[in-house]
Design a protein around this motif. Sequence first.
Motif, PDB file in Angstrom:
ATOM      1  N   ARG A 180       0.844  -1.194   0.000  1.00 58.91           N
ATOM      2  CA  ARG A 180       0.000   0.000   0.000  1.00 58.91           C
ATOM      3  C   ARG A 180       0.882   1.247   0.000  1.00 58.91           C
ATOM      4  N   GLN A 181       0.604   2.134  -0.937  1.00 53.54           N
ATOM      5  CA  GLN A 181       1.390   3.368  -1.039  1.00 53.54           C
ATOM      6  C   GLN A 181       0.895   4.380  -0.007  1.00 53.54           C
ATOM      7  N   HIS A 182       1.838   5.106   0.601  1.00 58.61           N
ATOM      8  CA  HIS A 182       1.427   6.154   1.528  1.00 58.61           C
ATOM      9  C   HIS A 182       0.746   7.291   0.785  1.00 58.61           C
ATOM     10  N   MET A 183      -0.238   7.896   1.453  1.00 60.65           N
ATOM     11  CA  MET A 183      -0.878   9.079   0.890  1.00 60.65           C
ATOM     12  C   MET A 183      -0.075  10.307   1.275  1.00 60.65           C
ATOM     13  N   SER A 184      -0.383  11.423   0.659  1.00 61.17           N
ATOM     14  CA  SER A 184       0.513  12.578   0.801  1.00 61.17           C
ATOM     15  C   SER A 184       0.668  13.027   2.255  1.00 61.17           C
ATOM     16  N   ASN A 185      -0.398  13.137   3.022  1.00 63.43           N
ATOM     17  CA  ASN A 185      -0.280  13.601   4.409  1.00 63.43           C
ATOM     18  C   ASN A 185       0.373  12.578   5.321  1.00 63.43           C
ATOM     19  N   GLU A 186       0.256  11.336   4.923  1.00 60.20           N
ATOM     20  CA  GLU A 186       0.735  10.250   5.743  1.00 60.20           C
ATOM     21  C   GLU A 186       2.253  10.145   5.688  1.00 60.20           C
ATOM     22  N   MET A 187       2.785  10.511   4.522  1.00 61.95           N
ATOM     23  CA  MET A 187       4.216  10.327   4.266  1.00 61.95           C
ATOM     24  C   MET A 187       4.988  11.470   4.922  1.00 61.95           C
ATOM     25  N   ALA A 188       6.191  11.176   5.416  1.00 67.56           N
ATOM     26  CA  ALA A 188       7.054  12.226   5.932  1.00 67.56           C
ATOM     27  C   ALA A 188       7.260  13.260   4.828  1.00 67.56           C
ATOM     28  N   HIS A 189       7.368  14.534   5.232  1.00 63.06           N
ATOM     29  CA  HIS A 189       7.354  15.599   4.231  1.00 63.06           C
ATOM     30  C   HIS A 189       8.500  15.500   3.228  1.00 63.06           C
ATOM     31  N   TYR A 190       9.619  14.892   3.673  1.00 64.95           N
ATOM     32  CA  TYR A 190      10.801  14.848   2.807  1.00 64.95           C
ATOM     33  C   TYR A 190      10.788  13.647   1.879  1.00 64.95           C
ATOM     34  N   ALA A 191       9.934  12.660   2.172  1.00 66.16           N
ATOM     35  CA  ALA A 191      10.006  11.402   1.423  1.00 66.16           C
ATOM     36  C   ALA A 191       9.467  11.569   0.011  1.00 66.16           C
ATOM     37  N   THR A 192      10.054  10.804  -0.907  1.00 68.05           N
ATOM     38  CA  THR A 192       9.651  10.862  -2.305  1.00 68.05           C
ATOM     39  C   THR A 192       8.501   9.897  -2.554  1.00 68.05           C
ATOM     40  N   ASP A 193       8.605   8.718  -1.962  1.00 67.76           N
ATOM     41  CA  ASP A 193       7.600   7.688  -2.190  1.00 67.76           C
ATOM     42  C   ASP A 193       7.753   6.666  -1.062  1.00 67.76           C
ATOM     43  N   CYS A 194       6.659   6.050  -0.678  1.00 63.89           N
ATOM     44  CA  CYS A 194       6.725   5.072   0.410  1.00 63.89           C
ATOM     45  C   CYS A 194       5.637   4.023   0.219  1.00 63.89           C
ATOM     46  N   TRP A 195       6.021   2.754   0.341  1.00 66.71           N
ATOM     47  CA  TRP A 195       5.073   1.649   0.218  1.00 66.71           C
ATOM     48  C   TRP A 195       5.193   0.752   1.450  1.00 66.71           C
ATOM     49  N   ASP A 196       4.059   0.381   1.999  1.00 63.55           N
ATOM     50  CA  ASP A 196       4.066  -0.562   3.121  1.00 63.55           C
ATOM     51  C   ASP A 196       3.658  -1.942   2.637  1.00 63.55           C
ATOM     52  N   ALA A 197       4.432  -2.959   3.042  1.00 67.71           N
ATOM     53  CA  ALA A 197       3.948  -4.328   2.864  1.00 67.71           C
ATOM     54  C   ALA A 197       2.948  -4.574   3.984  1.00 67.71           C
ATOM     55  N   GLU A 198       1.682  -4.796   3.606  1.00 63.19           N
ATOM     56  CA  GLU A 198       0.644  -5.051   4.597  1.00 63.19           C
ATOM     57  C   GLU A 198       0.201  -6.505   4.501  1.00 63.19           C
ATOM     58  N   ILE A 199       0.072  -7.131   5.666  1.00 66.65           N
ATOM     59  CA  ILE A 199      -0.331  -8.537   5.690  1.00 66.65           C
ATOM     60  C   ILE A 199      -1.687  -8.638   6.384  1.00 66.65           C
ATOM     61  N   GLN A 200      -2.610  -9.330   5.722  1.00 69.09           N
ATOM     62  CA  GLN A 200      -3.953  -9.478   6.280  1.00 69.09           C
ATOM     63  C   GLN A 200      -3.949 -10.529   7.387  1.00 69.09           C
ATOM     64  N   ASN A 201      -4.635 -10.202   8.471  1.00 68.72           N
ATOM     65  CA  ASN A 201      -4.770 -11.147   9.580  1.00 68.72           C
ATOM     66  C   ASN A 201      -6.071 -10.816  10.287  1.00 68.72           C
ATOM     67  N   SER A 202      -6.335 -11.450  11.407  1.00 74.67           N
ATOM     68  CA  SER A 202      -7.650 -11.284  12.035  1.00 74.67           C
ATOM     69  C   SER A 202      -7.881  -9.870  12.554  1.00 74.67           C
ATOM     70  N   TYR A 203      -6.821  -9.053  12.670  1.00 72.01           N
ATOM     71  CA  TYR A 203      -6.991  -7.665  13.089  1.00 72.01           C
ATOM     72  C   TYR A 203      -7.204  -6.735  11.895  1.00 72.01           C
ATOM     73  N   GLY A 204      -7.114  -7.243  10.675  1.00 63.60           N
ATOM     74  CA  GLY A 204      -7.225  -6.406   9.480  1.00 63.60           C
ATOM     75  C   GLY A 204      -5.935  -6.471   8.680  1.00 63.60           C
ATOM     76  N   TRP A 205      -5.674  -5.404   7.892  1.00 62.67           N
ATOM     77  CA  TRP A 205      -4.426  -5.337   7.138  1.00 62.67           C
ATOM     78  C   TRP A 205      -3.399  -4.604   7.976  1.00 62.67           C
ATOM     79  N   THR A 206      -2.272  -5.237   8.262  1.00 71.52           N
ATOM     80  CA  THR A 206      -1.282  -4.669   9.173  1.00 71.52           C
ATOM     81  C   THR A 206       0.019  -4.372   8.445  1.00 71.52           C
ATOM     82  N   GLU A 207       0.524  -3.156   8.630  1.00 67.00           N
ATOM     83  CA  GLU A 207       1.833  -2.802   8.078  1.00 67.00           C
ATOM     84  C   GLU A 207       2.904  -3.658   8.750  1.00 67.00           C
ATOM     85  N   CYS A 208       3.642  -4.418   7.974  1.00 67.67           N
ATOM     86  CA  CYS A 208       4.711  -5.259   8.534  1.00 67.67           C
ATOM     87  C   CYS A 208       6.097  -4.837   8.051  1.00 67.67           C
TER      88      CYS A 208
END
Lengths: 655, 655
Positions: A354-382
């Motif tokens: 999942r790609q970070h949205m603009s507000n979510e990403m640190a202001h200096y970062a160019t691009d950021c993707w989280d590997a998210e794994i689905q489990n009983s709590y939902g999709w979790t950034e791992c």
Amino acid sequence: MATTQVNKTAHPFDKPRFEALLNRRFFYAPAFEIYGGVAGLYDYGPPGSALQSNIITEWRKHFIVEELMLEVDTTVMTPAPVFETSGHVARFADWMVKDLKTGEVLRADHLVKNVFEARLAGDKEARGLAAQPVKEDEKKKRKKDKGKAVAVKLEDTVVAEYENILAQLDNYSGPELGELCKKYNIRNPDTDNEVSEPVQFNLMFASSIGPTGQHPGFLRPETAQGHFLNFSRLLEYNNGRVPFASAQIGRSFRNEISPRAGLLRVREFTMAEIEHFVDPEDKSHERFVDVRDVELNLLDRHTQSAGSTKVTRMKIGDAVDKGVVANETLGYFIARIHLFLLKIGINRDRLRFRQHMSNEMAHYATDCWDAEIQNSYGWTECVGCADRAAYDLTVHMAKTGHPLVVRQALKEPIITEKLTPEYNKKNFGKTFGKDTASIQTIIDAMDEAALAKMQGELAQGATTVTDTEGKVFPLTADHLIIERKTFKQSVREFTPNVIEPSFGLGRILYALLEHSFWSREQDVERGVLSLPPVIAPTKVLIVPLSARPEFEPLIREVSTKLRKAGIFSRVDDSNQSIGKRYSRNDELGTPYGLTLDFASVQKRTMTLRERDTTTQLIGDMDEVLNTVIELVDGTIDWPAACARLPAYDGVQALE
Amino acid sequence: MATTQVNKTAHPFDKPRFEALLNRRFFYAPAFEIYGGVAGLYDYGPPGSALQSNIITEWRKHFIVEELMLEVDTTVMTPAPVFETSGHVARFADWMVKDLKTGEVLRADHLVKNVFEARLAGDKEARGLAAQPVKEDEKKKRKKDKGKAVAVKLEDTVVAEYENILAQLDNYSGPELGELCKKYNIRNPDTDNEVSEPVQFNLMFASSIGPTGQHPGFLRPETAQGHFLNFSRLLEYNNGRVPFASAQIGRSFRNEISPRAGLLRVREFTMAEIEHFVDPEDKSHERFVDVRDVELNLLDRHTQSAGSTKVTRMKIGDAVDKGVVANETLGYFIARIHLFLLKIGINRDRLRFRQHMSNEMAHYATDCWDAEIQNSYGWTECVGCADRAAYDLTVHMAKTGHPLVVRQALKEPIITEKLTPEYNKKNFGKTFGKDTASIQTIIDAMDEAALAKMQGELAQGATTVTDTEGKVFPLTADHLIIERKTFKQSVREFTPNVIEPSFGLGRILYALLEHSFWSREQDVERGVLSLPPVIAPTKVLIVPLSARPEFEPLIREVSTKLRKAGIFSRVDDSNQSIGKRYSRNDELGTPYGLTLDFASVQKRTMTLRERDTTTQLIGDMDEVLNTVIELVDGTIDWPAACARLPAYDGVQALE
């Protein structure tokens, strides 16, 4: 006889049963349990420690050894100035709200998420759409945990609003979360009391270093700063060349506001972080060609902003070509992360980037993707994978004055021509005295066009410079001349950019345990953890059928041969039935079992059992040992073993 | 051509040269160096991290795998009540003194030691006995570091007094250290100012857990409590049986008063700890027979109390038989520690086991031995091995009420007979009302003799009980009778004792580096680290003689084959001379080098270089690869390799 066909989905995932297994086998447990425990702190028992250690070993092979990364091991305790510079003191915080009556503290975004999800669940129930029938006691539990899932139908427009907000919740600032609470009447679900305006809470644990308390310090919340501060030494170690990567596996600490979700949100955890230092003008990667065709589930920021969470299946090569992923190096690591997670047993259908949205990403970062794994709590950034640009090295260099740069000899010097002021120092000083420096600073900052204009005016006799306070200084050719000069640059100096893959090992371990768990079709009480041999805590269980002394030399022989082959085995010589011993090891995820019976003593035969199918094969001891070694190595799979050795069903009745 | 005879002691140990090597090759460096650093915090660079990681891998094999220990991984952050119970809040402290003018803080025992040692050195100088001539600049340095080593002759009796005190310095309490300072006029050597009375400083780093600061916490100063708190779960995992051992490798933190001696005294460090739980009535060890004949250098407490530090060389079997070491299990671990340290490269002549003196040992401990390794700072404790008795489990059980005990089914029940009071509850309550319970408590606490006396009195009509306040209660046979009863006990319940080997990995690593360092006879500038292959950061260096593309496939072939054999290699394809590349790797401790030259391309030959001798052998690529794999495995040694492959001296001229 057991078949080789196994139905792992005969029973739906049952969380209480799963958690009971982890607890019973001591994969992990709340730390300081006999003292009542503290939220967000967990201890790993023997199988959990071994599993973690095996995941780390694979991580080292997959990343450090395969890519010749430079491993470092830096301190947790960090003096405050480092985190002041990095921005953590000001910004490494979450928004919390307080229950206005009880003072209970809640994380603001989690509160909104839980209340909205509960209302949407209640709406589904009211519409008769509840996907899975909920048992009464579970329903109670959920109410307590997540807010009041009462069956109230919502307007269609409200449902759409909630879903839209949830899809982009990570994009909301603290004050915006406060507005949501007011607008949607969000209260503490445990008490139904109103909550306060969100306030920031810094997540770093504070301490102080030395006997006089003179050095305030923090426990690092990530290992990254340790890499950045050692950048010059690492660059030198790498003969002054980029790209190169440093890697570190170690503890980090975050004083979470109200940790709840087991291993997924904890206050102390083991991370594995890579900092890949790269030329900002060339983010290609020489091994990208090796991963171009790796297919990933991508959820980009545009999809999320449109209120959707639908993933797109795409090759990483195409994603980089189309600009979905910012550059090759970032894409390379995303693909390598994907391959690593599959190798250790994560279900590919329950993994997305999942790609970070603009507000979510640190202001200096160019691009950021989280590997998210689905489990009983939902999709979790791992795993996070970010292009942090040159931010970290730049701020530390600015603060300390230590040059955190790469100097690269240019193959061909760059020849440039430009207009350059040449000062007549004596006359300048005589005319302008203490203003000399500030006037020259203004001229030095002029662009080519301004210098050309000044050159023209000087040629005609005089020009002027106006300082920031509006004071005007007249200048003539006695003070300076402006000439076109040739510059030869043979060394290029630059601050490298950083691509950072950052792994939360506890979260990966937990998700992996969920993905590995199932119950036998014929008996829901018989749980199994189908951990791949490469990371299973114990690879082979040795089960002597009797405690008689003539079994001793055989046990020793088998243990020793396995140890020499680098395979970790355990002997279970307890006096429980063989079926119970195997069941225990199914729960521990042990993939293979070797049974020594009286035939072993008399004829040197041995049986080999596979965990998932419970099938057994029989053969000469040496032949069986070679087979199990190849199975654990991954040289052969179970069907190949079945083709090699005859089936055995003599002990099945005992299971 | 280089010979196979190497003189490693041609040059005396040169500490500045040694430290320059470690710094140049980034084994480790002060953490936050570009921020000015903080005393006692160090970062490990690539070779230091790899060395530490290899030591840990060997430790896991030698202890955890070999002895089937139960590994745990518990948290660093610990709520305060745990350390209140364990005694750390009250007692985990060092004595410090303050310079009365500058306020500088010094550790009291180190101050006494440094000043006495300086005075003794000055005395030797004055007597013309200075063992080694001291160079002028070193002398200055020593003065600054350690006190004023001015050449002043001391009375013979004073010398004897100093030496006696130094031999048992660890036995002095804080107030006693203060008396020494007064009696011997010990001042801050840097300023010559007087120092304050010693005061205690607790060495734990404090923090607080949670957003409202409601949970005070400490960073653990050792990993041990994490084992003890999980004892019940571990016991259950081990099917309820003792003996068993838990093991943990992890970070600990100590806020040292004034850390100075590099890696030997740091504020954050990696430990490896074992807690071996054993029946207090049977501290034999079934594998003690395997180590009986291991010879150790022992320095027992009687020798130290007599003012001597002379070691006795003794077999561990004899030491246990003679009662020098308290029991077999303790002796077994002492021997295993010894074997581990030798395996990773510690010099056996510079290793001794020193027994704790009575005041030095924790009050509950039965016996404690430190593995001390000699290095340029003196003899340093690197491993502690203590019999902690039942202390820890007992205090945690008393505090929490959680039963930290072993219940053992007795093979034969124990039958006992004893006098037992039988109360007539109704009459007792009627007569004594609210005093009933306290009277019965007094009777229940009576021993056999008192009960026999009471039985006799009751038979004669009446008896009395007197409570703690002197109140007398008359009793008759209507209230109670006393009878001889038979008891059958079929389960034995006991609190196990704990034998704890505790390793400071950073100290071991540092001592090992000192023991491994030497300079080539022909050139003191050419340093070598003779690390054994098993722990060397890189096992094999691959050196292509040219950057031409036809070398590429050969490099890949060699790298891949080594990786498949599980051997970590690196390629050095920098454009430095081959001699420089080998020298760099001698400093990094890389034991073997493979050179690919034009003959490799044409005839598939390859040369193999050994680090210590610099001898080279030549052979067919596959043959050389097999040889180097066996060398790294330890299957063969260098003389065996020399017997197998012909010598090569073609490239020697380049070195």
